[in-house]
Write an enzyme that holds these catalytic residues in place. Sequence first.
Site, short mmCIF file in Angstrom:
data_model
loop_
_atom_site.label_atom_id
_atom_site.label_comp_id
_atom_site.label_asym_id
_atom_site.label_seq_id
_atom_site.Cartn_x
_atom_site.Cartn_y
_atom_site.Cartn_z
N THR A 46 0.82 -1.21 0.00
CA THR A 46 0.00 0.00 0.00
C THR A 46 0.85 1.26 0.00
OG1 THR A 46 -1.82 -1.13 1.13
CG2 THR A 46 -1.77 1.27 1.28
N ILE A 47 1.82 1.35 0.90
CA ILE A 47 2.67 2.54 0.98
C ILE A 47 3.80 2.47 -0.03
CG2 ILE A 47 4.17 3.92 2.47
CD1 ILE A 47 1.20 4.06 3.19
N CYS A 63 0.28 7.50 9.52
CA CYS A 63 -0.71 8.36 8.89
C CYS A 63 -1.40 9.27 9.91
CB CYS A 63 -1.74 7.52 8.15
SG CYS A 63 -2.40 6.12 9.10
N ASN A 64 -1.87 8.70 11.01
CA ASN A 64 -2.57 9.51 12.01
C ASN A 64 -1.64 10.52 12.68
OD1 ASN A 64 -5.36 8.58 12.10
ND2 ASN A 64 -4.53 6.61 12.71
N ARG A 118 -10.16 3.75 10.43
CA ARG A 118 -10.66 2.74 9.49
C ARG A 118 -10.14 1.38 9.95
NH1 ARG A 118 -6.32 0.95 9.31
NH2 ARG A 118 -4.62 1.22 7.81
N GLY A 135 -1.00 9.84 20.74
CA GLY A 135 -0.51 11.00 21.48
C GLY A 135 0.97 10.91 21.79
N GLN A 139 -5.37 7.19 4.89
CA GLN A 139 -4.28 6.42 5.47
C GLN A 139 -3.35 5.82 4.42
OE1 GLN A 139 -7.43 5.36 5.35
NE2 GLN A 139 -7.31 3.40 4.28
#
EC number: 1.2.1.59
Length: 338
Positions: free
Chosen positions: A13-14, A141-142, A169, A196, A300
């Site tokens: 994917t990446i 991604c996040n 997701r 975080g 993402q």
Amino acid sequence: MVKAKIAVNGYGTIGKRVADAVRAQDDMEVIGISKTKPNYEAAVAHQIGYDIYAPAANLEAFEKAGMPAAGTIEEMVEKADLVVDCTPGGIGEKNKPMYEKAGVKAIWQGGEDHSLAGFSFNAICNYEQAVGRDLVRVVSCNTTALCRAIYPIDKELGVKKARVVLARRATDPNDVKKGPINAIVPDPIKLPSHHGPDVKSVLPQINITSAALKIPTTLMHVHTVNMEVEKDCTVDDVKNIFGSQPRIRFVGQGMSSTAEIMEFARDMKRPRNDMWENCIWPESITVGDKELYFFQAVHQESIVVPENVDAIRAMMEFESDGAKSIEKTNKAIGLSKK
């Protein structure tokens, strides 16, 4: 112009997106990609002209499949100036000795721990600190999306505390092995989520806590973000700050869901429907008593791709100014907010 020789280890994917983004630049080139099996992704890579490298034990399988490998993964690494490791989380750590033996620079993705590279990267936040480094981790991604949003607010208004709830997701669109299909899963149940603390690997000064849920969708993540700030501000102030950012896009014009954002990406004829920017709903921005709130959506599959290109450019010392690298990368891949 001398181009950096880039190997992409892991063409999923990446990896396939990073390879295409590197190929679009004028100061770097893809000298090879790796696949472990001769599947449809490998077939497409072969068709579009990438040299494929594979584990030694699988070379014969590639030959029989009609896509002969150019060599082993170790041989690919030896030819490279820098390897972008896009293998699944946990595998990248096992590859580190191979990179060290070859004496090449390496980039890992956010599925690996910060300690693996000792430096976590986001182009808008700490590009200059990555210049000349040998080992870098591009955050997930996040975390990428949160860093892009928090950093300019902290710079202009001062962030006392950030609180984030992430609706994640469940898996990527092509993944049929994971879920949930009909459930909402606190992930993790024990707080905080890792997001975080991961932001703090890039922005250590930020006081942030996070919670996350997995939901049955494949399109995008959605963040609910709350920040306490030091200075009084208005909604327009916040919009102006976000609007000045090269990788933040306002999504209005009737887009009220992630489905419509993905359709918008298709209509813009983005490759693979990619949305490399944070997508913030401007009408969600709310300000009061030195607190601000907003929703943002995160694609993402693609948001970290331009970050990888900028990390390469910094590590290879081709550009010392992060803003210039971001502009160059964006232009080459077609990231325009117009």
